[in-house]
Structure formats: C-alpha cells, structure tokens
Design an enzyme around this catalytic site. Structure first.
Site, short mmCIF file in Angstrom:
data_model
loop_
_atom_site.label_atom_id
_atom_site.label_comp_id
_atom_site.label_asym_id
_atom_site.label_seq_id
_atom_site.Cartn_x
_atom_site.Cartn_y
_atom_site.Cartn_z
N ARG A 57 0.82 -1.23 0.00
CA ARG A 57 0.00 0.00 0.00
C ARG A 57 0.85 1.27 0.00
O ARG A 57 0.37 2.34 0.39
CB ARG A 57 -0.99 0.00 1.16
CG ARG A 57 -2.01 -1.13 1.09
CD ARG A 57 -3.08 -0.98 2.16
NE ARG A 57 -4.10 -2.02 2.01
CZ ARG A 57 -4.04 -3.21 2.61
NH1 ARG A 57 -3.00 -3.52 3.38
NH2 ARG A 57 -5.01 -4.09 2.43
N LYS A 106 2.92 11.34 -11.11
CA LYS A 106 2.01 10.50 -11.88
C LYS A 106 2.72 9.18 -12.19
O LYS A 106 3.81 9.17 -12.76
CB LYS A 106 1.62 11.18 -13.19
CG LYS A 106 0.47 12.13 -13.09
CD LYS A 106 0.05 12.57 -14.49
CE LYS A 106 -1.12 13.51 -14.45
NZ LYS A 106 -1.52 13.94 -15.80
N GLU A 153 8.68 17.68 -24.78
CA GLU A 153 8.06 18.14 -23.54
C GLU A 153 8.64 19.48 -23.09
O GLU A 153 7.93 20.33 -22.55
CB GLU A 153 8.22 17.08 -22.45
CG GLU A 153 7.49 15.77 -22.73
CD GLU A 153 5.98 15.86 -22.57
OE1 GLU A 153 5.48 16.94 -22.16
OE2 GLU A 153 5.30 14.86 -22.83
N LYS A 163 7.13 22.50 -14.87
CA LYS A 163 6.28 21.42 -14.37
C LYS A 163 6.24 21.42 -12.85
O LYS A 163 5.19 21.17 -12.25
CB LYS A 163 6.76 20.07 -14.89
CG LYS A 163 5.83 18.94 -14.47
CD LYS A 163 6.05 17.66 -15.23
CE LYS A 163 4.97 16.64 -14.88
NZ LYS A 163 5.15 15.37 -15.59
N GLU A 210 -4.37 17.00 -10.62
CA GLU A 210 -4.97 17.42 -11.89
C GLU A 210 -6.45 17.78 -11.74
O GLU A 210 -7.29 17.33 -12.51
CB GLU A 210 -4.79 16.32 -12.95
CG GLU A 210 -4.89 16.85 -14.37
CD GLU A 210 -4.44 15.87 -15.42
OE1 GLU A 210 -5.20 15.61 -16.35
OE2 GLU A 210 -3.30 15.35 -15.31
N ARG A 217 -3.08 21.54 -13.73
CA ARG A 217 -2.18 20.49 -14.21
C ARG A 217 -2.62 19.91 -15.55
O ARG A 217 -1.80 19.40 -16.31
CB ARG A 217 -2.07 19.36 -13.17
CG ARG A 217 -1.03 18.33 -13.57
CD ARG A 217 -0.62 17.42 -12.45
NE ARG A 217 0.40 16.49 -12.91
CZ ARG A 217 1.11 15.69 -12.13
NH1 ARG A 217 0.91 15.69 -10.83
NH2 ARG A 217 2.02 14.89 -12.63
N ASN A 227 -1.04 18.75 -20.52
CA ASN A 227 -1.41 17.80 -21.57
C ASN A 227 -1.58 18.46 -22.93
O ASN A 227 -2.18 17.86 -23.83
CB ASN A 227 -2.71 17.08 -21.17
CG ASN A 227 -2.48 16.12 -20.02
OD1 ASN A 227 -1.72 15.17 -20.12
ND2 ASN A 227 -3.14 16.39 -18.90
N HIS A 274 -1.34 16.35 -26.06
CA HIS A 274 -1.34 14.94 -25.68
C HIS A 274 -2.60 14.19 -26.08
O HIS A 274 -2.59 12.96 -26.12
CB HIS A 274 -1.12 14.81 -24.17
CG HIS A 274 0.29 15.02 -23.75
ND1 HIS A 274 0.99 16.18 -24.05
CD2 HIS A 274 1.15 14.24 -23.05
CE1 HIS A 274 2.20 16.09 -23.54
NE2 HIS A 274 2.33 14.93 -22.93
N HIS A 315 -1.52 10.68 -27.56
CA HIS A 315 -1.81 9.36 -27.01
C HIS A 315 -2.58 8.51 -28.02
O HIS A 315 -2.40 7.28 -28.10
CB HIS A 315 -2.59 9.48 -25.72
CG HIS A 315 -1.77 9.98 -24.57
ND1 HIS A 315 -2.32 10.54 -23.45
CD2 HIS A 315 -0.42 10.02 -24.38
CE1 HIS A 315 -1.36 10.88 -22.61
NE2 HIS A 315 -0.20 10.58 -23.15
N HIS A 329 6.47 8.38 -27.73
CA HIS A 329 5.69 9.40 -27.02
C HIS A 329 6.13 10.81 -27.40
O HIS A 329 5.29 11.67 -27.71
CB HIS A 329 5.81 9.21 -25.51
CG HIS A 329 5.08 10.25 -24.73
ND1 HIS A 329 3.70 10.33 -24.71
CD2 HIS A 329 5.53 11.28 -23.96
CE1 HIS A 329 3.34 11.36 -23.95
NE2 HIS A 329 4.42 11.95 -23.49
#
Length: 356
Positions: free
Chosen positions: A113, A135, A177, A216, A226, A230, A234, A237, A241, A253
C-alpha cells in the site's frame, strides 16, 4: 548544478529535483532495503553505478520503453519485491526512461500500500516530464496510462551525463516536452530548445533542462492531482496518445507529442486564439519524427475519446489563446475533422511529401 523544489501537495512531503552531471555517483537514500527497477536495455554502467551506491536487495530488469507498462509486467515486479521481502520501510528506485520510472512509481505506490519512491531518469523525456509530478501508471490495450496512482517521489536526480548515451533521435524526442513547457508557460524555452547548444554536453543543456523542469514543478506544486491547472501540461497529448495507440507505439511518445502540439496549435487558431503553428511546425522540422502511416480521422477519434481529460460531456482539449495562455475547451466534431485534414497536409509538407 541546479536544484528545483517541488511542493508535492495532497499531504505528500515536498521533494527536490537535482539537475547536473555525475549524480549517479553521489546518491544517498535513508532506506536500508532498496529495490532497483530498470529497463533491460539500459547501459550496464548506469546500473552498476547505482548498485554501488545504494546496494539494492533486489534488482529487476523490465522490458524496454512502453513494453514494460503492462499489468503483467507490474505483477511480476511486485512478486520479485515480495520474494525479496522488501519491508514497509523499504524503497523502490526507478532508473531509466519515462516508461520504466512510471512503472517503478506505480509499483512503489501499490506494494504494501505504498513505499518510498526515488527516481533517476536517464532520458531527456524522463527528466522533463515523467520523473516530476508523481504521476505513475501502466497502459491498457484500450489506451495509455489508464491505470495508475499519484505517488510523488522522495527525490529526483537528473544526471545530465547519462544523456550522452542517447541516440540523437531519442534526445530530440525528449525535447518535445521541454518545447511544450515553452508554449504553455515559459516562451524563453522555445529558441533555446532549438539552439544547437541544447544537446548532450552543450552550453544550454543544464539551464534549459532545469527551467523546463521548473515549469512542471510549479504546476504540480499548485495542482498535484490534476483538478485544474495540471491539465494544461497535456497540451498536444490528446492526439499524441491516440497516435501512440493507433500505431501500436511505432510512434514514440515524444514524437507523438510533437505531432499533437501542431494539431492543438491548429485547433487553437480555429477557436480564435493566436496562430502559433509556425512554432510547432518549426519544432516538427527540427525533431524529424518517425513518419506516420496512412491515417484517417475516424481511425484516431475513438482513441481521443478515451483521453483522461474527457468527462461525461465528451473530450476537452488543451488550447492556447497565446504563448503562455493555456485553457481547456470543447471543440466541435466538424472543426476536429477539418483541422485534422489540414494537420495531415502540414505533416506531409514537413516530411517532403512522405509518410502521413
């Protein structure tokens, strides 16, 4: 050497991103029981240097690039940690590109956990994007990064010396990026990313990289999970994606992001924003991404519909009113189709009429 502070938020402690050469040889973590995860194609020298510093209890090599980001691979890694009896006060260290550190972070978030996580990105893409912000996750056949968790690292070390081993095309891929951060927040990055001195060992490498990371870092400090700002990270993106999925990751990517940024720039102009397409076209010419296969809007649209920014009312795109002015918007189907056609024509021109 540069240090960028990240306030993780959400109850997680802040952490530092360190950018500079030789960092693999100065690593220290307080945990005694460490699991090291790295891609199988990583230069053995990097693995040996980290092992010499951290003396991991178990070292797990995983498939290269996005081939490691599956639930099956993750299950195998978790079993290795359990067999090695990594305790609750142990740590997971992710060494490698963005895919490997995404996987390692999700392993850290899930095992017992949640255990401490440290990341050592060795690619430009990993340094600017994947390693910062917490992330973590893996892909499903239905789309990219559909399973994961927010699990900020305890520290990030960006050893710029590792970038010297990258093929030029892989370095250029990662620059997407950094260029995106210039479009959405810090326009001073745009000419620096395209400058010949932005290269491994170049005079502009460390400062440009650190400033791109700082963009960032600021965003995720203000919005870890997000809920708002945030999402602006993207930019480009949604299509990116989709291109990765529809080509079965034949387009990487960073290359997909370059294509996606130009589509987003066209959409931004169509929605009344400034025309920033000259910037995104300049980046495409500089990056020289893998040519696209024959594509249709109807083939790509279902993947865009699964984008994580979608809600009950449909897909939302990150657009730009001008440099440094991002916003979220819905775009009608007619505009999406029309701009996709124009985008394909632009891509063909940048590639001399081939590909796409």
């Amino acid at each position: 050497m540069r240090r960028i502070e990240v306030g993780a938020g959400g109850g997680a402690p802040p952490y530092t991103v360190t950018v500079g050469p030789g960092l693999l040889d100065t690593l220290e973590v307080p945990q005694r029981h460490v699991a090291l995860i790295h891609p199988e194609d990583l230069p053995p020298e990097f693995v040996a240097r980290v092992q010499a510093r951290l003396r991991p209890v178990v070292t797990v090599a995983v498939p290269a690039r996005d081939d490691c980001k599956t639930l099956a691979v993750m299950a195998g890694v978790l079993s290795r940690l359990a067999a090695a009896a990594i305790p609750r006060d142990g740590a997971v260290v992710g060494l490698g590109g963005g895919a490997a550190t995404d996987l390692a972070g999700f392993v850290a978030a899930s095992y017992l956990r949640g255990v401490a996580f440290y990341t050592l990105p060795t690619t430009l893409l990993g340094m600017v994007d994947a390693a910062v912000g917490g992330k973590t996750g893996v892909n499903l056949p239905e789309g990219k990064n559909l399973v994961g968790a927010f699990w900020p690292p305890r520290a990030v070390w960006c050893d710029t010396g590792t970038l010297a081993t990258l093929p030029p095309a892989v370095f250029r891929e990662g620059a997407a990026e950094a260029f995106k951060h210039g479009l959405m927040s810090d326009p001073s990055l745009l000419p620096r990313v395209l400058d010949p001195e932005f290269r491994p060992g170049g005079a502009l490498l460390e400062g440009t990289l650190a400033d791109a990371v700082a963009v960032k870092a600021g965003v995720v400090t203000r919005d870890l999970t997000e809920q708002g700002e945030r999402a602006f990270l993207n930019f480009g993106h949604t299509l990116a994606h989709a291109l990765e999925a529809v080509t079965d990751h034949a387009v990487s990517h960073g290359e997909a992001v370059a294509y996606g940024m130009h589509y987003a720039a066209r959409l931004s102009r169509a929605q009344g924003g400034a025309d920033l397409s000259a910037h995104t076209l300049a980046f495409l010419r500089w990056q020289r991404p893998t040519p696209l296969p024959a594509l249709t809007y109807d083939a790509v649209a279902p993947y865009m519909a699964r984008d994580k920014k979608a809600d009950a009312q449909g897909v939302r795109f990150v657009l730009l009113r001008d440099l440094g002015q991002p916003y979220l918007a819905r775009v009608t189907e007619d505009v999406l189709r029309e701009e996709f056609t124009g985008w394909l024509e632009d891509v063909r021109r940048t590639q001399g009429g081939h590909g796409a």
